[in-house]
Write a protein that holds these residues in place. Structure first.
Motif, PDB file in Angstrom:
ATOM      1  N   PRO A   1       9.699 -14.519 -12.133  1.00  0.00           N
ATOM      2  CA  PRO A   1      10.951 -13.913 -12.623  1.00  0.00           C
ATOM      3  C   PRO A   1      11.078 -12.412 -12.416  1.00  0.00           C
ATOM      4  CG  PRO A   1       9.494 -14.402 -14.460  1.00  0.00           C
ATOM      5  CD  PRO A   1       8.852 -14.986 -13.248  1.00  0.00           C
ATOM      6  N   ILE A   2       9.968 -11.709 -12.205  1.00  0.00           N
ATOM      7  CA  ILE A   2      10.025 -10.257 -12.076  1.00  0.00           C
ATOM      8  C   ILE A   2       9.627  -9.868 -10.663  1.00  0.00           C
ATOM      9  CG2 ILE A   2       9.154  -8.052 -12.926  1.00  0.00           C
ATOM     10  CD1 ILE A   2       8.563  -9.434 -15.578  1.00  0.00           C
ATOM     11  N   LYS A   3      10.510  -9.130  -9.997  1.00  0.00           N
ATOM     12  CA  LYS A   3      10.269  -8.685  -8.619  1.00  0.00           C
ATOM     13  C   LYS A   3      10.582  -7.196  -8.545  1.00  0.00           C
ATOM     14  CE  LYS A   3      11.896 -13.218  -7.060  1.00  0.00           C
ATOM     15  NZ  LYS A   3      12.257 -13.671  -8.422  1.00  0.00           N
ATOM     16  N   ILE A   4       9.613  -6.419  -8.067  1.00  0.00           N
ATOM     17  CA  ILE A   4       9.764  -4.968  -7.973  1.00  0.00           C
ATOM     18  C   ILE A   4       9.337  -4.518  -6.583  1.00  0.00           C
ATOM     19  CG2 ILE A   4       9.256  -2.755  -9.075  1.00  0.00           C
ATOM     20  CD1 ILE A   4       8.109  -4.354 -11.448  1.00  0.00           C
ATOM     21  N   ALA A   5      10.118  -3.629  -5.994  1.00  0.00           N
ATOM     22  CA  ALA A   5       9.752  -3.027  -4.716  1.00  0.00           C
ATOM     23  C   ALA A   5       9.573  -1.532  -4.925  1.00  0.00           C
ATOM     24  CB  ALA A   5      10.822  -3.290  -3.664  1.00  0.00           C
ATOM     25  N   PHE A   6       8.405  -1.022  -4.530  1.00  0.00           N
ATOM     26  CA  PHE A   6       8.070   0.389  -4.688  1.00  0.00           C
ATOM     27  C   PHE A   6       7.971   1.061  -3.324  1.00  0.00           C
ATOM     28  CE2 PHE A   6       6.076  -1.577  -8.428  1.00  0.00           C
ATOM     29  CZ  PHE A   6       6.474  -0.724  -9.457  1.00  0.00           C
ATOM     30  N   ARG A   7       8.243   2.354  -3.291  1.00  0.00           N
ATOM     31  CA  ARG A   7       7.881   3.160  -2.139  1.00  0.00           C
ATOM     32  C   ARG A   7       6.394   3.474  -2.276  1.00  0.00           C
ATOM     33  NH1 ARG A   7      12.628   4.488   0.123  1.00  0.00           N
ATOM     34  NH2 ARG A   7      14.452   4.798  -1.216  1.00  0.00           N
TER      35      ARG A   7
ATOM     36  N   VAL B   1      -5.641  -0.047  -3.837  1.00  0.00           N
ATOM     37  CA  VAL B   1      -5.998  -0.449  -2.475  1.00  0.00           C
ATOM     38  C   VAL B   1      -4.779  -1.009  -1.744  1.00  0.00           C
ATOM     39  CG1 VAL B   1      -7.303  -2.137  -1.130  1.00  0.00           C
ATOM     40  CG2 VAL B   1      -8.452  -0.818  -2.909  1.00  0.00           C
ATOM     41  N   MET B   2      -4.022  -1.888  -2.394  1.00  0.00           N
ATOM     42  CA  MET B   2      -2.848  -2.469  -1.758  1.00  0.00           C
ATOM     43  C   MET B   2      -1.764  -1.431  -1.548  1.00  0.00           C
ATOM     44  SD  MET B   2      -3.201  -5.506  -0.746  1.00  0.00           S
ATOM     45  CE  MET B   2      -1.480  -5.754  -0.356  1.00  0.00           C
ATOM     46  N   THR B   3      -1.629  -0.500  -2.479  1.00  0.00           N
ATOM     47  CA  THR B   3      -0.650   0.569  -2.318  1.00  0.00           C
ATOM     48  C   THR B   3      -0.999   1.440  -1.122  1.00  0.00           C
ATOM     49  OG1 THR B   3      -0.228   0.613  -4.713  1.00  0.00           O
ATOM     50  CG2 THR B   3       0.436   2.544  -3.452  1.00  0.00           C
ATOM     51  N   GLY B   4      -2.287   1.776  -0.975  1.00  0.00           N
ATOM     52  CA  GLY B   4      -2.725   2.560   0.167  1.00  0.00           C
ATOM     53  C   GLY B   4      -2.541   1.831   1.483  1.00  0.00           C
ATOM     54  N   LEU B   5      -2.785   0.519   1.492  1.00  0.00           N
ATOM     55  CA  LEU B   5      -2.595  -0.272   2.703  1.00  0.00           C
ATOM     56  C   LEU B   5      -1.138  -0.249   3.133  1.00  0.00           C
ATOM     57  CD1 LEU B   5      -3.537  -2.305   4.868  1.00  0.00           C
ATOM     58  CD2 LEU B   5      -3.178  -4.119   3.179  1.00  0.00           C
ATOM     59  N   CYS B   6      -0.225  -0.415   2.182  1.00  0.00           N
ATOM     60  CA  CYS B   6       1.203  -0.419   2.506  1.00  0.00           C
ATOM     61  C   CYS B   6       1.652   0.941   3.030  1.00  0.00           C
ATOM     62  CB  CYS B   6       2.021  -0.811   1.277  1.00  0.00           C
ATOM     63  SG  CYS B   6       1.819  -2.540   0.779  1.00  0.00           S
ATOM     64  N   GLU B   7       1.086   2.004   2.483  1.00  0.00           N
ATOM     65  CA  GLU B   7       1.443   3.349   2.961  1.00  0.00           C
ATOM     66  C   GLU B   7       0.965   3.545   4.397  1.00  0.00           C
ATOM     67  OE1 GLU B   7       1.054   8.072   1.686  1.00  0.00           O
ATOM     68  OE2 GLU B   7       0.120   6.511   0.457  1.00  0.00           O
ATOM     69  N   GLN B   8      -0.233   3.061   4.715  1.00  0.00           N
ATOM     70  CA  GLN B   8      -0.746   3.182   6.086  1.00  0.00           C
ATOM     71  C   GLN B   8       0.090   2.366   7.061  1.00  0.00           C
ATOM     72  OE1 GLN B   8      -4.913   2.238   6.218  1.00  0.00           O
ATOM     73  NE2 GLN B   8      -5.501   3.920   4.873  1.00  0.00           N
TER      74      GLN B   8
END
Length: 246
Positions: A106-112, A207-214
């Motif tokens: 039910p909860i979906k969030i997209a971050f920069r 770790v996942m945030t850093g991967l997405c930034e790369q």
């Protein structure tokens, strides 16, 4: 077809799955009767074999008659140097498969990713867990980021504090985010009717945030309920919908 790499950390707090389509490779061939070949190796051994600079090509191979060893060949210097590693395979391991359907959450969030990483940097390096608190939207459950939208601070990141710990022994950090106009939040959806608090491992989340930034993609987070797994994956879905203002 393709190559899927799955891994689970020693604390068993995170499961990673990455799939490369067969078109990602110059050559891709699997010749087994079942159509799928599964093997397991220690991550440290695989990474040690790949830890070579200026690699032009990587060749991975495993023979049906030699299930105990994977061959890794690295071609360097435009073919002038080739390194070959034989990595021991684990034959008595259970192949883990974790599947979550984000459409049912039910909860979906997209971050920069860059902004999310900056928010996570407010927490101490020794902090192990953080709690993500999500409150329902007022009236509308699907909000696309708009710089002119009024502030709606229904999303909060806070350091986890043991409720049984003595008072004054822990410093709690809390960051409230505006899901309607905050630079870090690209999209916020809460289809549930109640506030949800979910505690996750901070290191895994970073770790996942850093991967997405790369990878130069956004971070999609899917939440179900307290105690249920958190799903994090790279996404470019919301940029095409007009939510990207880089």
């Amino acid at each position: 077809g393709g190559l899927t790499i799955k891994a689970i950390n020693t604390a068993r707090s995170a499961f990673l799955s990455v799939t490369f389509k067969s078109t990602s490779f110059d050559t891709f061939s699997v010749t087994v009767a079942e159509g799928t070949l599964q093997t397991a190796v220690y991550a440290k051994h695989l990474l040690a074999a790949l830890r070579t600079q200026k690699v032009d090509r990587v060749f991975l191979s495993q023979g049906v008659d030699t299930p105990e060893k994977m061959s890794i060949q690295l071609e360097c210097g435009r073919g002038t140097l080739r390194k070959t590693f034989g990595v021991h395979c684990i034959t008595d391991v259970a192949h883990v498969r974790a599947t979550l359907d984000p459409s049912t959450m039910p909860i979906k969030i997209a971050f920069r990713p860059k902004e999310l990483g900056r928010m996570l940097s407010h927490f101490q390096s020794s902090q192990e867990d953080i709690t993500i608190s999500c409150a329902p939207e007022d009236g509308v459950g699907d909000v696309l980021r708009d710089a002119n939208a009024p502030a709606t601070r229904n999303l909060k990141l806070s350091s986890y504090v043991d409720p049984n710990a003595p008072a004054g022994q822990a410093l709690q950090t809390s960051v409230s985010l505006d899901s309607g106009g905050q630079e870090a939040v690209l999209r916020y959806e809460h289809d549930g009717g109640e506030k949800v608090d979910l505690t996750v491992n901070l290191k895994d989340f970073r770790v996942m945030t850093g991967l997405c930034e790369q990878l130069d993609v956004d971070v999609a987070v899917y939440i179900d309920s307290p105690g249920a797994p958190l799903l994090v994956k790279p996404t470019i879905e919301y940029r095409a919908m007009g939510g990207d203002h880089r």
